[in-house]
Design an enzyme around this catalytic site. Structure first.
Site, PDB file in Angstrom:
ATOM      1  N   TYR A   3       0.557  -1.446   0.000  1.00  0.00           N
ATOM      2  CA  TYR A   3      -0.347   0.154   0.142  1.00  0.00           C
ATOM      3  C   TYR A   3       0.520   1.417  -0.134  1.00  0.00           C
ATOM      4  O   TYR A   3       0.285   1.884  -0.479  1.00  0.00           O
ATOM      5  CB  TYR A   3      -0.858  -0.202   1.418  1.00  0.00           C
ATOM      6  CG  TYR A   3      -0.318  -0.086   2.302  1.00  0.00           C
ATOM      7  CD1 TYR A   3       0.233   1.031   3.240  1.00  0.00           C
ATOM      8  CD2 TYR A   3      -0.606  -0.756   3.653  1.00  0.00           C
ATOM      9  CE1 TYR A   3       0.348   0.728   4.496  1.00  0.00           C
ATOM     10  CE2 TYR A   3      -0.030  -1.367   4.663  1.00  0.00           C
ATOM     11  CZ  TYR A   3       0.617  -0.484   5.363  1.00  0.00           C
ATOM     12  OH  TYR A   3       1.139   0.376   6.277  1.00  0.00           O
ATOM     13  N   SER A  49       0.444  -7.035   6.114  1.00  0.00           N
ATOM     14  CA  SER A  49       1.860  -7.376   6.008  1.00  0.00           C
ATOM     15  C   SER A  49       2.361  -9.024   5.947  1.00  0.00           C
ATOM     16  O   SER A  49       1.361  -9.518   6.439  1.00  0.00           O
ATOM     17  CB  SER A  49       2.713  -5.987   6.801  1.00  0.00           C
ATOM     18  OG  SER A  49       2.107  -6.804   8.297  1.00  0.00           O
TER      19      SER A  49
END
Length: 316
Positions: A114, A246
């Site tokens: 992102y 993540s």
């Protein structure tokens, strides 16, 4: 590593050699072995440390490096080819040091899709660690709890994961495969070391924090928004116990490289599964819970690293 020239690009010169460092985002590049080798050699020339354990710290968890001794720190922007952390709570530096007698390297902050980075940039440090001689990778991040049994502040041992971006073709092993790192089709059914997972439970018992430790399946989404109620309910149906933005790319590349992996997720918020719920997740809350659990995590990681060294567990 070829990157587009941009205002954020910088160069670093040493010994008469100048490198354009990878401080640009969004490059759809595929890093070459020479790129990894260059960065590795630079670090090996800058430090006498030869780490055997790498710890990748997520949002607000960089404090885990504070207990290391004989520390040496490098800012990401000073390391050839390294991206830069842009997320609050990610300090953006490599810390080399000793935990007891074990040489370690800590990433105080890592990288995300992102932020606009490609997956080769997100996972770049893992292959550097491999070339430096690292044998085990501990990945620690913040997550949202989906399982009804999980409470904010719990520590989840990751026994497996679901890589949702990977389902859509956002996978760190896409592109040419370099056999010097690993095989074309690595097995991921044993991505997380059973020995290390069992060791977490033992150490947690010794420290009197076993009640905080859970085990479950982690799901990675790309972010940066927190999940909708419908998305969270779908993840529950898929069998996910927690969700975050993540870690899975790094785990995948570490496993591809033949490294032993342990994944821990700190539950920093309960994911909303009810439209009537008033509480809304936010990043400040994530950082607060990380700070609250910092001491417990430091003790846990310190003893884990020491115990791994004592038992000399095989790197498989």
């Amino acid at each position: 590593m070829s990157t587009a020239t941009s205002p954020s690009s910088s160069s670093l010169c040493s010994g008469g050699i100048c490198w354009v460092t990878m401080h640009t985002k969004g490059s759809p590049c595929c890093c070459s072995f020479d790129d990894y080798k260059l960065t590795t050699e630079w670090l090996l020339n800058q430090t006498a440390h030869r780490p055997k354990v790498a710890v990748i710290c997520g949002s607000g968890l960089g404090l885990l490096a504070d207990r290391a001794t004989n520390k040496q720190t490098f800012r990401y922007q000073d390391i050839p080819n390294f991206p830069i952390s842009t997320v609050p709570g990610h300090e953006g530096c490599l810390v080399f040091g000793l935990f007891g007698e074990t040489p370690c390297v800590f990433m105080k902050g890592h990288f995300h899709l992102y932020e606009g980075y490609s997956l080769c940039q997100v996972t770049f440090p893992v292959r550097i660690f491999k070339l430096m001689g690292v044998e085990s990778v501990l990945v620690i991040n913040a997550c949202g709890g989906l399982c009804s049994d999980f409470q904010v502040g719990d520590i989840m041992i990751i026994k497996d994961h679901i890589n949702l971006p990977g389902f859509a073709g956002q996978h760190p092993l896409c592109g040419p495969n370099d056999e010097r790192f690993g095989i074309r089709f690595p097995c991921m059914s044993d991505a997380y070391s059973k020995d290390l997972r069992a060791l977490v439970g033992q150490v947690g018992q010794e420290l009197g924090v076993r009640d905080l430790i859970r085990e479950g399946v982690y799901c990675m989404v790309s972010g940066p928004n927190f999940e909708t109620v419908a998305e969270a309910r779908m993840l529950m149906v898929l069998g996910c116990d927690s969700v975050g933005m993540s870690m899975v790319p790094e785990v995948t590349v570490a496993k591809h490289c033949g490294l032993r992996v342990l994944g821990l997720s700190l539950v920093t918020n309960k994911v909303s599964l009810d439209y009537s719920r008033e509480e809304k997740p936010n990043h400040d809350e994530v950082l607060e819970i990380c700070e609250m659990r910092a001491e417990v995590l430091q003790k846990l990681i310190t003893r884990l690293i020491s115990r791994c060294q004592q038992q000399n567990i095989n790197t498989h």
